[in-house]
Write a protein that holds these residues in place. Structure first.
Motif, PDB file in Angstrom:
ATOM      1  N   UNK A 148       0.845  -1.197   0.000  1.00 46.85           N
ATOM      2  CA  UNK A 148       0.000   0.000   0.000  1.00 46.85           C
ATOM      3  C   UNK A 148       0.876   1.241   0.000  1.00 46.85           C
ATOM      4  N   UNK A 149       0.362   2.312  -0.564  1.00 44.22           N
ATOM      5  CA  UNK A 149       1.103   3.557  -0.621  1.00 44.22           C
ATOM      6  C   UNK A 149       0.831   4.401   0.623  1.00 44.22           C
ATOM      7  N   UNK A 150       1.774   5.258   0.929  1.00 45.30           N
ATOM      8  CA  UNK A 150       1.643   6.116   2.097  1.00 45.30           C
ATOM      9  C   UNK A 150       0.671   7.248   1.800  1.00 45.30           C
ATOM     10  N   UNK A 151      -0.441   7.266   2.535  1.00 42.59           N
ATOM     11  CA  UNK A 151      -1.438   8.323   2.441  1.00 42.59           C
ATOM     12  C   UNK A 151      -1.887   8.652   3.864  1.00 42.59           C
ATOM     13  N   UNK A 152      -2.817   9.564   3.987  1.00 41.78           N
ATOM     14  CA  UNK A 152      -3.319   9.899   5.311  1.00 41.78           C
ATOM     15  C   UNK A 152      -4.035   8.708   5.944  1.00 41.78           C
ATOM     16  N   UNK A 153      -4.628   7.844   5.100  1.00 42.11           N
ATOM     17  CA  UNK A 153      -5.326   6.667   5.615  1.00 42.11           C
ATOM     18  C   UNK A 153      -4.364   5.582   6.086  1.00 42.11           C
ATOM     19  N   UNK A 154      -3.200   5.464   5.409  1.00 44.58           N
ATOM     20  CA  UNK A 154      -2.257   4.391   5.763  1.00 44.58           C
ATOM     21  C   UNK A 154      -1.143   4.844   6.692  1.00 44.58           C
ATOM     22  N   UNK A 155      -0.994   6.136   6.888  1.00 42.66           N
ATOM     23  CA  UNK A 155       0.089   6.655   7.725  1.00 42.66           C
ATOM     24  C   UNK A 155       0.076   6.094   9.153  1.00 42.66           C
ATOM     25  N   UNK A 156      -1.097   5.852   9.774  1.00 50.48           N
ATOM     26  CA  UNK A 156      -1.079   5.297  11.132  1.00 50.48           C
ATOM     27  C   UNK A 156      -0.373   3.946  11.235  1.00 50.48           C
ATOM     28  N   UNK A 157      -0.217   3.236  10.126  1.00 48.14           N
ATOM     29  CA  UNK A 157       0.487   1.951  10.151  1.00 48.14           C
ATOM     30  C   UNK A 157       1.944   2.119  10.547  1.00 48.14           C
ATOM     31  N   UNK A 158       2.469   3.324  10.405  1.00 46.01           N
ATOM     32  CA  UNK A 158       3.876   3.580  10.706  1.00 46.01           C
ATOM     33  C   UNK A 158       4.127   3.832  12.190  1.00 46.01           C
ATOM     34  N   UNK A 159       3.102   3.859  12.999  1.00 47.17           N
ATOM     35  CA  UNK A 159       3.278   4.130  14.428  1.00 47.17           C
ATOM     36  C   UNK A 159       4.283   3.156  15.037  1.00 47.17           C
ATOM     37  N   UNK A 160       5.248   3.702  15.748  1.00 43.67           N
ATOM     38  CA  UNK A 160       6.271   2.884  16.379  1.00 43.67           C
ATOM     39  C   UNK A 160       7.476   2.613  15.504  1.00 43.67           C
ATOM     40  N   UNK A 161       7.451   3.055  14.249  1.00 40.74           N
ATOM     41  CA  UNK A 161       8.582   2.874  13.341  1.00 40.74           C
ATOM     42  C   UNK A 161       9.367   4.187  13.246  1.00 40.74           C
ATOM     43  N   UNK A 162      10.625   4.134  13.634  1.00 39.56           N
ATOM     44  CA  UNK A 162      11.453   5.334  13.612  1.00 39.56           C
ATOM     45  C   UNK A 162      11.757   5.778  12.188  1.00 39.56           C
ATOM     46  N   UNK A 163      11.763   4.831  11.265  1.00 43.00           N
ATOM     47  CA  UNK A 163      12.073   5.151   9.872  1.00 43.00           C
ATOM     48  C   UNK A 163      11.035   4.540   8.945  1.00 43.00           C
ATOM     49  N   UNK A 164      10.634   5.302   7.928  1.00 44.00           N
ATOM     50  CA  UNK A 164       9.772   4.778   6.881  1.00 44.00           C
ATOM     51  C   UNK A 164      10.438   5.052   5.541  1.00 44.00           C
ATOM     52  N   UNK A 165      10.156   4.176   4.578  1.00 42.25           N
ATOM     53  CA  UNK A 165      10.640   4.371   3.211  1.00 42.25           C
ATOM     54  C   UNK A 165       9.428   4.467   2.310  1.00 42.25           C
ATOM     55  N   UNK A 166       9.447   5.436   1.405  1.00 45.52           N
ATOM     56  CA  UNK A 166       8.269   5.713   0.588  1.00 45.52           C
ATOM     57  C   UNK A 166       8.621   5.703  -0.893  1.00 45.52           C
ATOM     58  N   UNK A 167       7.589   5.548  -1.716  1.00 45.83           N
ATOM     59  CA  UNK A 167       7.767   5.564  -3.165  1.00 45.83           C
ATOM     60  C   UNK A 167       7.401   6.936  -3.708  1.00 45.83           C
ATOM     61  N   UNK A 168       7.636   7.111  -4.995  1.00 48.18           N
ATOM     62  CA  UNK A 168       7.453   8.416  -5.615  1.00 48.18           C
ATOM     63  C   UNK A 168       5.994   8.870  -5.590  1.00 48.18           C
TER      64      UNK A 168
END
Length: 341
Positions: free
Chosen positions: A31-51
């Motif tokens: 899944x792509x990073x959006x406002x709906x999926x951003x909460x999935x990153x909770x607790x992760x110090x680093x995220x990697x995203x696509x263009x």
């Protein structure tokens, strides 16, 4: 530290996992990073995203609130990131400053030759055992004029191929590339380039100054039988104006690997859904138009280099090092690390 990678393609996943193995834990999401999926990153110090991730103010605030400190984007472009908000939130943002320019340059030529010689139409016909040549006539490229907007690494690679075709070379850029000049390129104002070029290819970054670089006026200035190729960023072309010119029967071919409203469309399977984007739906109906889904960079060589650079960005972050890939925070001198693509 576990890195959460958004928008990971099937072919990309094993390469990412192999690169990070034994260094940092990695979790890949399709899944792509959006406002709906951003909460999935909770607790992760680093995220990697696509263009095609959406990193606007709202998304960045969700990431920061969840403990994210590093955003490592797996692309050169960063027009999808609100850098001012990221800086205000104290986030580190890094991108891939460069990767194989040949991947994009070669694909731009793939699009150019495909629309020139009607390859897609011919392929569809022969699959139906229709072997007529009606409507398949192309043109020799040798001796014709190519206009290259942006003559950085990718533009230079594209120009070298054009030189091999034996084309007259016109270029436009804020800074002239000596390597392109040595090949015989003449630098000109973009208005002259639009008017004289038989084939125009875009290789500039998307910035406020370049948005709709190819606008209605530029399209009207082009030859009726010109070929336009865009493998850079969709926002460089005013798509509504392009559709209007195509409806008027203009242009021999248009090859687009990018589209200004591609976020939420490209990299996804929308084949079973109703098409809501009227402009894109109209665009793909023209027989001289070929649209691909932002795949110009997608070679094992380029993707490998992107992943290697992303790993280095993570390692630099954990070690407190600053490199040319870091956009935010700014360099110690106070200059923002935004090298041109």
């Amino acid at each position: 530290m576990e890195i959460l990678a958004f928008g990971v393609q099937v072919d990309e996943k094993p390469l990412l996992e192999k690169a990070f193995r034994g260094r940092h834990a990695l979790r890949c999401l399709d899944v792509f990073l959006t406002e709906d999926t951003a909460p999935l990153a909770a607790g992760h110090e680093a995220v990697s995203t696509s263009v095609n991730a959406v990193l606007d103010r709202g998304v960045l605030r969700i990431l920061a609130a969840g403990g994210t400190r590093l955003i490592a984007q797996r692309s050169t472009g960063f027009n999808n990131i609100d850098l001012e908000e990221a800086e205000r939130l104290g986030l580190t943002v890094a991108r891939v400053s460069h990767y194989s320019p040949y991947s994009v340059a070669e694909f731009a030529w793939t699009l150019a030759t495909a629309v020139n010689r009607r390859i897609v139409r011919a392929s569809h016909r022969t699959r139906d055992f229709d072997f007529r040549l009606d409507g398949l006539m192309g043109r020799d490229l040798r001796g014709r004029t190519v206009g290259v907007l942006g003559t950085g690494k990718i533009g230079e690679a594209f120009t070298r191929i054009a030189h091999g075709f034996g084309m007259r070379l016109l270029g436009w850029d804020a800074v002239e590339n000596p390597a392109c000049a040595a090949l015989g390129m003449t630098y000109a104002e973009k208005e002259r380039l639009f008017a004289e070029a038989d084939l125009i290819s875009l290789h500039v970054p998307l910035l406020p100054a370049t948005r709709h670089l190819v606008d209605a006026a530029a399209l009207r200035a082009m030859k009726d039988d010109a070929i336009l190729v865009n493998t850079s960023r969709g926002g460089l072309v005013d798509t509504d104006a392009l559709v209007a010119e195509l409806r008027a029967g203009r242009f021999t071919g248009v090859g687009l690997d990018v589209y200004e409203a591609e976020a939420g469309l490209f990299f996804l399977d929308k084949s079973l859904e109703a098409v809501e984007d009227d402009t894109l739906a109209r665009l793909v109906t023209f027989p001289q138009v070929l649209v691909t889904s932002h795949q110009a960079y997608y070679t094992v060589d380029a993707v490998g280099q992107i992943i290697d650079a992303t790993l280095r960005n993570v390692l630099d972050f954990t070690a407190g090092r600053h490199s040319e890939n870091v956009l935010i925070p700014r360099e110690p001198s106070g200059r923002s690390a935004h090298p041109q693509a």
